[in-house]
Scaffold this motif. Structure first.
Motif, PDB file in Angstrom:
ATOM      1  N   LYS A  43       0.835  -1.199   0.000  1.00  0.00           N
ATOM      2  CA  LYS A  43       0.000   0.000   0.000  1.00  0.00           C
ATOM      3  C   LYS A  43       0.874   1.254   0.000  1.00  0.00           C
ATOM      4  N   ALA A  44       1.939   1.250   0.792  1.00  0.00           N
ATOM      5  CA  ALA A  44       2.843   2.401   0.843  1.00  0.00           C
ATOM      6  C   ALA A  44       3.522   2.610  -0.503  1.00  0.00           C
ATOM      7  N   GLU A  45       3.935   1.516  -1.144  1.00  0.00           N
ATOM      8  CA  GLU A  45       4.570   1.639  -2.462  1.00  0.00           C
ATOM      9  C   GLU A  45       3.583   2.140  -3.505  1.00  0.00           C
ATOM     10  N   ALA A  46       2.338   1.700  -3.431  1.00  0.00           N
ATOM     11  CA  ALA A  46       1.324   2.159  -4.383  1.00  0.00           C
ATOM     12  C   ALA A  46       1.066   3.654  -4.215  1.00  0.00           C
ATOM     13  N   LYS A  47       0.995   4.105  -2.958  1.00  0.00           N
ATOM     14  CA  LYS A  47       0.794   5.538  -2.719  1.00  0.00           C
ATOM     15  C   LYS A  47       1.965   6.343  -3.257  1.00  0.00           C
ATOM     16  N   GLU A  48       3.179   5.838  -3.044  1.00  0.00           N
ATOM     17  CA  GLU A  48       4.365   6.534  -3.537  1.00  0.00           C
ATOM     18  C   GLU A  48       4.335   6.629  -5.055  1.00  0.00           C
ATOM     19  N   THR A  49       4.017   5.532  -5.708  1.00  0.00           N
ATOM     20  CA  THR A  49       3.963   5.510  -7.166  1.00  0.00           C
ATOM     21  C   THR A  49       2.908   6.484  -7.687  1.00  0.00           C
ATOM     22  N   LYS A  50       1.760   6.487  -7.043  1.00  0.00           N
ATOM     23  CA  LYS A  50       0.677   7.389  -7.454  1.00  0.00           C
ATOM     24  C   LYS A  50       1.105   8.843  -7.304  1.00  0.00           C
ATOM     25  N   ALA A  51       1.761   9.169  -6.200  1.00  0.00           N
ATOM     26  CA  ALA A  51       2.198  10.544  -5.971  1.00  0.00           C
ATOM     27  C   ALA A  51       3.273  10.955  -6.986  1.00  0.00           C
ATOM     28  N   VAL A  52       4.185  10.032  -7.307  1.00  0.00           N
ATOM     29  CA  VAL A  52       5.237  10.331  -8.278  1.00  0.00           C
ATOM     30  C   VAL A  52       4.637  10.543  -9.667  1.00  0.00           C
ATOM     31  N   ALA A  82       9.847  14.177  -3.316  1.00  0.00           N
ATOM     32  CA  ALA A  82      10.547  13.976  -2.044  1.00  0.00           C
ATOM     33  C   ALA A  82       9.552  13.676  -0.932  1.00  0.00           C
ATOM     34  N   LYS A  83       8.436  14.416  -0.926  1.00  0.00           N
ATOM     35  CA  LYS A  83       7.406  14.161   0.085  1.00  0.00           C
ATOM     36  C   LYS A  83       6.824  12.764  -0.074  1.00  0.00           C
ATOM     37  N   ALA A  84       6.582  12.360  -1.322  1.00  0.00           N
ATOM     38  CA  ALA A  84       6.020  11.030  -1.574  1.00  0.00           C
ATOM     39  C   ALA A  84       6.984   9.941  -1.112  1.00  0.00           C
ATOM     40  N   HIS A  85       8.254  10.103  -1.417  1.00  0.00           N
ATOM     41  CA  HIS A  85       9.249   9.118  -0.985  1.00  0.00           C
ATOM     42  C   HIS A  85       9.343   9.077   0.541  1.00  0.00           C
ATOM     43  N   HIS A  86       9.295  10.251   1.155  1.00  0.00           N
ATOM     44  CA  HIS A  86       9.372  10.326   2.617  1.00  0.00           C
ATOM     45  C   HIS A  86       8.171   9.644   3.266  1.00  0.00           C
ATOM     46  N   LYS A  87       6.983   9.940   2.748  1.00  0.00           N
ATOM     47  CA  LYS A  87       5.773   9.317   3.300  1.00  0.00           C
ATOM     48  C   LYS A  87       5.812   7.798   3.125  1.00  0.00           C
ATOM     49  N   ALA A  88       6.264   7.358   1.970  1.00  0.00           N
ATOM     50  CA  ALA A  88       6.327   5.918   1.710  1.00  0.00           C
ATOM     51  C   ALA A  88       7.325   5.239   2.630  1.00  0.00           C
ATOM     52  N   SER A  89       8.470   5.877   2.844  1.00  0.00           N
ATOM     53  CA  SER A  89       9.465   5.260   3.721  1.00  0.00           C
ATOM     54  C   SER A  89       8.961   5.237   5.161  1.00  0.00           C
ATOM     55  N   LYS A  90       8.228   6.283   5.585  1.00  0.00           N
ATOM     56  CA  LYS A  90       7.654   6.287   6.930  1.00  0.00           C
ATOM     57  C   LYS A  90       6.628   5.166   7.069  1.00  0.00           C
ATOM     58  N   ALA A  91       5.817   4.954   6.035  1.00  0.00           N
ATOM     59  CA  ALA A  91       4.816   3.889   6.079  1.00  0.00           C
ATOM     60  C   ALA A  91       5.484   2.519   6.135  1.00  0.00           C
ATOM     61  N   VAL A  93       8.509   1.877   7.376  1.00  0.00           N
ATOM     62  CA  VAL A  93       9.107   1.747   8.714  1.00  0.00           C
ATOM     63  C   VAL A  93       8.029   1.418   9.735  1.00  0.00           C
ATOM     64  N   LYS A  94       6.877   2.061   9.600  1.00  0.00           N
ATOM     65  CA  LYS A  94       5.777   1.799  10.532  1.00  0.00           C
ATOM     66  C   LYS A  94       5.303   0.350  10.392  1.00  0.00           C
ATOM     67  N   ALA A  95       5.213  -0.138   9.165  1.00  0.00           N
ATOM     68  CA  ALA A  95       4.796  -1.522   8.938  1.00  0.00           C
ATOM     69  C   ALA A  95       5.817  -2.495   9.522  1.00  0.00           C
ATOM     70  N   ASP A  96       7.110  -2.184   9.341  1.00  0.00           N
ATOM     71  CA  ASP A  96       8.153  -3.039   9.907  1.00  0.00           C
ATOM     72  C   ASP A  96       8.114  -3.016  11.426  1.00  0.00           C
ATOM     73  N   ALA A  97       7.866  -1.840  12.005  1.00  0.00           N
ATOM     74  CA  ALA A  97       7.788  -1.729  13.463  1.00  0.00           C
ATOM     75  C   ALA A  97       6.596  -2.516  13.995  1.00  0.00           C
ATOM     76  N   THR A  98       5.493  -2.466  13.283  1.00  0.00           N
ATOM     77  CA  THR A  98       4.312  -3.219  13.694  1.00  0.00           C
ATOM     78  C   THR A  98       4.602  -4.710  13.652  1.00  0.00           C
ATOM     79  N   LYS A  99       5.283  -5.141  12.603  1.00  0.00           N
ATOM     80  CA  LYS A  99       5.636  -6.555  12.482  1.00  0.00           C
ATOM     81  C   LYS A  99       6.578  -6.960  13.613  1.00  0.00           C
ATOM     82  N   ALA A 100       7.548  -6.117  13.911  1.00  0.00           N
ATOM     83  CA  ALA A 100       8.500  -6.426  14.978  1.00  0.00           C
ATOM     84  C   ALA A 100       7.806  -6.449  16.336  1.00  0.00           C
TER      85      ALA A 100
END
Length: 114
Positions: A43-52, A82-91, A93-100
């Motif tokens: 989902k984060a990658e799709a949002k990033e792609t859409k924003a780009v 840059a904002k799209a990439h930043h938001k995607a990377s935050k999403a 990281v959040k997904a990885d943190a949730t998994k951890a």
């Protein structure tokens, strides 16, 4: 008679060695948690792609309109990307943190030191 008893004892040990069940994995990750993590990352990658794509389309439209605004449009598109990439990377990281966080409670608690 001794040979028969020896054969029976040997076969008993041989079958006992092969009858062992394999050890269970230490802490298997639940399939639902893995699927949720994969879904969040996708989902984060799709949002990033859409924003780009949106930023690129905006840049292309402005370039077609007037060459005077090209520098401004490129700067805006760069900021949007840059904002799209930043938001995607935050999403991500959040997904990885949730998994951890879901994997941590599965580990046994350490024994208190004496």
């Amino acid at each position: 008679m001794k040979k028969v008893i020896a054969t029976l004892v040997a076969s008993l040990f041989a079958t006992a060695a092969f009858a062992q069940t394999p050890a269970a994995p230490a802490a298997p990750v639940p399939a639902k948690a893995e699927a949720a993590h994969t879904k969040a990352v996708a989902k984060a990658e799709a949002k990033e792609t859409k924003a780009v794509v949106k930023a690129d389309a905006k840049e292309a439209a402005v370039v077609a309109d007037a060459k005077a605004d090209v520098a401004s449009a490129k700067a805006d598109a760069k900021v949007s990307k840059a904002k799209a990439h930043h938001k995607a990377s935050k999403a991500k990281v959040k997904a990885d943190a949730t998994k951890a966080a879901e994997a941590v409670p599965a580990a046994p608690a350490p024994a208190p030191a004496k």
